[in-house]
Design a protein around this motif. Structure first.
Motif, short mmCIF file in Angstrom:
data_model
loop_
_atom_site.label_atom_id
_atom_site.label_comp_id
_atom_site.label_asym_id
_atom_site.label_seq_id
_atom_site.Cartn_x
_atom_site.Cartn_y
_atom_site.Cartn_z
N GLU A 1 44.00 -11.78 64.86
CA GLU A 1 45.12 -12.01 65.93
C GLU A 1 46.29 -11.61 65.55
O GLU A 1 47.01 -10.64 66.01
N LEU A 2 46.97 -11.44 64.18
CA LEU A 2 47.57 -10.48 63.16
C LEU A 2 47.58 -8.89 63.75
O LEU A 2 48.76 -8.38 63.86
N ALA A 3 46.74 -8.61 63.84
CA ALA A 3 46.22 -7.21 63.84
C ALA A 3 46.37 -7.18 65.26
O ALA A 3 46.87 -5.61 65.62
N GLU A 4 46.01 -7.47 66.40
CA GLU A 4 46.53 -7.44 67.38
C GLU A 4 48.11 -7.34 67.66
O GLU A 4 48.40 -6.80 69.15
N GLY A 5 48.57 -8.36 67.06
CA GLY A 5 50.03 -8.26 67.52
C GLY A 5 51.10 -7.01 66.10
O GLY A 5 51.63 -6.34 66.45
N ILE A 6 49.97 -5.82 65.83
CA ILE A 6 50.46 -4.96 64.98
C ILE A 6 50.78 -3.65 66.28
O ILE A 6 50.03 -2.93 66.92
N GLY A 7 52.18 -3.65 66.50
CA GLY A 7 52.29 -2.09 66.63
C GLY A 7 52.11 -1.78 68.33
O GLY A 7 52.12 -2.69 69.39
N ARG B 1 39.61 1.86 54.40
CA ARG B 1 40.19 2.34 55.52
C ARG B 1 39.27 1.39 56.92
O ARG B 1 39.49 2.43 58.29
N ALA B 2 39.62 0.18 57.16
CA ALA B 2 39.55 -0.80 58.29
C ALA B 2 40.43 -0.66 59.17
O ALA B 2 41.45 -0.61 58.70
N ARG B 3 40.38 -0.05 60.45
CA ARG B 3 41.55 0.43 61.46
C ARG B 3 41.44 -1.42 62.05
O ARG B 3 41.00 -1.91 62.10
N HIS B 4 43.01 -1.25 62.35
CA HIS B 4 43.63 -2.34 62.52
C HIS B 4 42.67 -2.64 64.09
O HIS B 4 42.30 -4.50 63.93
N VAL B 5 42.10 -2.29 64.92
CA VAL B 5 41.66 -2.56 66.00
C VAL B 5 39.97 -2.82 65.78
O VAL B 5 39.43 -3.44 65.91
N SER B 6 39.30 -2.41 64.41
CA SER B 6 38.47 -2.77 64.49
C SER B 6 38.15 -4.27 63.84
O SER B 6 37.62 -5.34 63.73
N VAL B 7 39.79 -5.21 63.09
CA VAL B 7 39.87 -6.32 62.46
C VAL B 7 39.79 -7.21 63.92
O VAL B 7 39.39 -8.52 63.85
N LEU B 8 40.79 -6.40 64.26
CA LEU B 8 40.88 -7.56 65.65
C LEU B 8 39.76 -7.71 66.57
O LEU B 8 39.54 -8.41 67.37
N SER B 9 38.64 -6.93 66.89
CA SER B 9 37.43 -7.27 67.27
C SER B 9 36.60 -7.59 66.61
O SER B 9 35.56 -7.53 66.97
#
Ligand SMILES: Cc1cc2nc3c(=O)[nH]c(=O)nc-3n(C[C@H](O)[C@H](O)[C@H](O)COP(=O)(O)OP(=O)(O)OC[C@H]3O[C@@H](n4cnc5c(N)ncnc54)[C@H](O)[C@@H]3O)c2cc1C
Ligand code: FES
Ligand code: FES
Lengths: 273, 157
Positions: A93-99, A72-80
């Protein structure tokens, strides 16, 4: 949307019990793929089982030298996450490019992996890094997880709890994204691991796949020169109004080249703006 | 039908809703707060953006029942009496709207941007961060200017 029962269990076991007894129930994580699909009335759920009430599923930590990201780690949590940035910057960086930012505020890694969208980004990282998916029943190697179009090896009632990533020597993801949907027209993840170089491609076929010809060439020398003259034979590549299969085959080569470049020079941008 | 209770713009509200009710529908139909707009069926346009427990979300893609106990902030919650919020004032000042349909979402998204990125926003960053919000009128130019100005005006506020 057709109506359904809404359940919010406090434990994975409880969620799994409901899902095992109701074949038409679905787990929900960020809801960013499940709800848009449900709105199209293509599917009718008996129940939506919200995993949002289960504590601890969103942790990000190092464990025995591997990076473990809760489902349940959100994309924003992974990118930051500084833990992710330190261990596998390519993943942040991949997470930062999602949607877009609002999608990243809600969507989660577990939902993205379980959804197995042919154009999703995370599957390329899982396969490229040789990750392991941890469920409430077992562990599944990424190589065995993605089986088809929106299809995985997950069984009914099986819930992803975390993804475990071995830390590579170097890695990078290059994505040619669709300007409106932001999904990958083609994305390539390249990782130099202890066992050699792995290359995983998303967006180009029914599901994410590896490219052995590039892996062999890059394992000898991780350089753009090593790619010259390597022309892999692909199976059925996607063809749609955005890109023909011939074009996709070409873009795969280009994305792999850019990912290699970004491995060698981590500051080079590997995303189209 | 499930009963849901949440706080919207500082006021506790509760209603019985079908499980399938989206947060956007709950705000618009049950609470009759129509400032939150719905512009698409595909979670792409961002017109429905609100803050859920302080974080920007597309309210067309959140179930109302999942917001039990949550704090929700909508466009209606920004102004203090007749005094516009600095971000609203900046949109007016810089002509950041034409038909205005996208504006509530643009402003709520802009405030989420300030939360994540701070007050000094360069043009490139604003354009990049605005990817989840679509405007069919303005060509974005003045929206970007409004957000930059609003963000810096908020620093003093
Ligand atoms: C406008 C828009 C743009 C997007 N762009 C991109 C993009 O560029 N790249 C990209 O990769 N993705 C993109 N997405 C998809 C986004 O990343 C989703 O967040 C993600 O695919 C699903 O994650 P979720 O947590 O929202 O899952 P959900 O929508 O909650 O669930 C998705 C599926 O996974 C199942 N599931 C959820 N959690 C679990 C679990 N723990 N165990 C087992 N099954 C589970 C659900 O039953 C459902 O079938 C986009 C989405 C939108 C709306
Ligand atoms: S109405 Fe929510 S994104 Fe378009
Ligand atoms: S002002 Fe009309 S859609 Fe943006």
């Amino acid at each position: 949307m057709y109506d359904f029962q809404y359940l919010r269990p406090a434990t994975v076991d409880e969620a799994s019990r409901v899902l095992a007894t109701q074949p038409d129930a679905r787990p929900m994580s960020g809801g960013m793929s499940l709800l848009p699909a449900t709105k199209q009335r293509l599917s009718h759920w008996s129940a939506i089982v919200d995993l949002g009430g289960v504590a601890g599923l969103d942790e990000i930590r190092m464990e025995h030298g591997a990076l473990v990201i809760g489902a349940r780690a959100r994309h924003v949590s992974v990118l930051s996450s500084s833990v992710v940035r330190a261990a596998i910057p390519a993943l942040a960086e991949l997470a930062e490019g999602i949607g877009d930012p609002l999608v990243r505020n809600r969507g989660t890694i577990g939902g993205s992996v379980a959804n197995a969208d042919p154009a999703a980004d995370y599957p390329a990282a899982l396969l490229g890094l040789g990750a392991t998916v941890v469920t409430n029943h077992r562990e599944i190697a990424a190589d065995d997880l993605f089986t088809g179009l929106f299809e995985t090896a997950l069984e009914a009632g099986e819930i992803i709890t975390a993804v475990r990533f071995p830390v590579p020597k170097r890695a990078a993801y290059a994505k040619y994204r669709h300007p409106a949907s932001r999904y990958a027209v083609v994305g390539a993840f390249v990782a130099e691991t202890a066992e050699g170089v792995r290359v995983a491609v998303t967006g180009a076929a029914s599901h994410v796949f590896r490219v052995p010809a590039f892996e062999t060439a890059l394992s000898k020398s991780l350089s753009q020169d090593a790619l010259v003259g390597v022309t892999p034979a692909y199976g059925d590549l996607n063809a749609d109004l955005f890109a023909s299969s011939e074009y996709r085959a070409h873009v795969i080569g280009e994305m792999v080249r850019r990912a290699v470049q970004a491995c060698l020079h981590p500051s080079t941008p590997s995303r189209n703006a | 039908m499930p009963l849901v209770t949440m706080t919207v713009n500082g006021t506790a509200v509760s209603a019985e809703v079908e499980a399938r009710t989206l947060l956007a529908e709950f705000l618009r139909n049950d609470l009759e707060m129509t400032g939150t707009h719905v512009g698409c069926d595909t979670t792409q346009c961002g017109c429905c953006t609100v803050h859920l427990d302080g974080v920007g979300v597309k309210s067309c893609t959140v179930l109302a029942v999942a917001c039990q106990g949550a704090q929700v902030l909508t466009i209606e919650g920004l102004a203090t009496g007749d005094a516009l919020h600095p971000m609203q004032a900046a949109f007016r000042e810089h002509h950041g709207l034409q038909c205005g349909f996208c504006t509530p979402g643009m402003i709520m998204s802009a405030l989420d941007m300030v939360r994540r990125k701070g007050h000094d926003l360069d043009e490139r960053l604003v354009r990049h961060e605005l990817e989840g919000n679509i405007c069919r009128c303005t060509g974005y130019h003045n929206i970007v200017k409004a957000i930059q100005a609003g963000a810096s005006a908020m620093k003093g506020a």
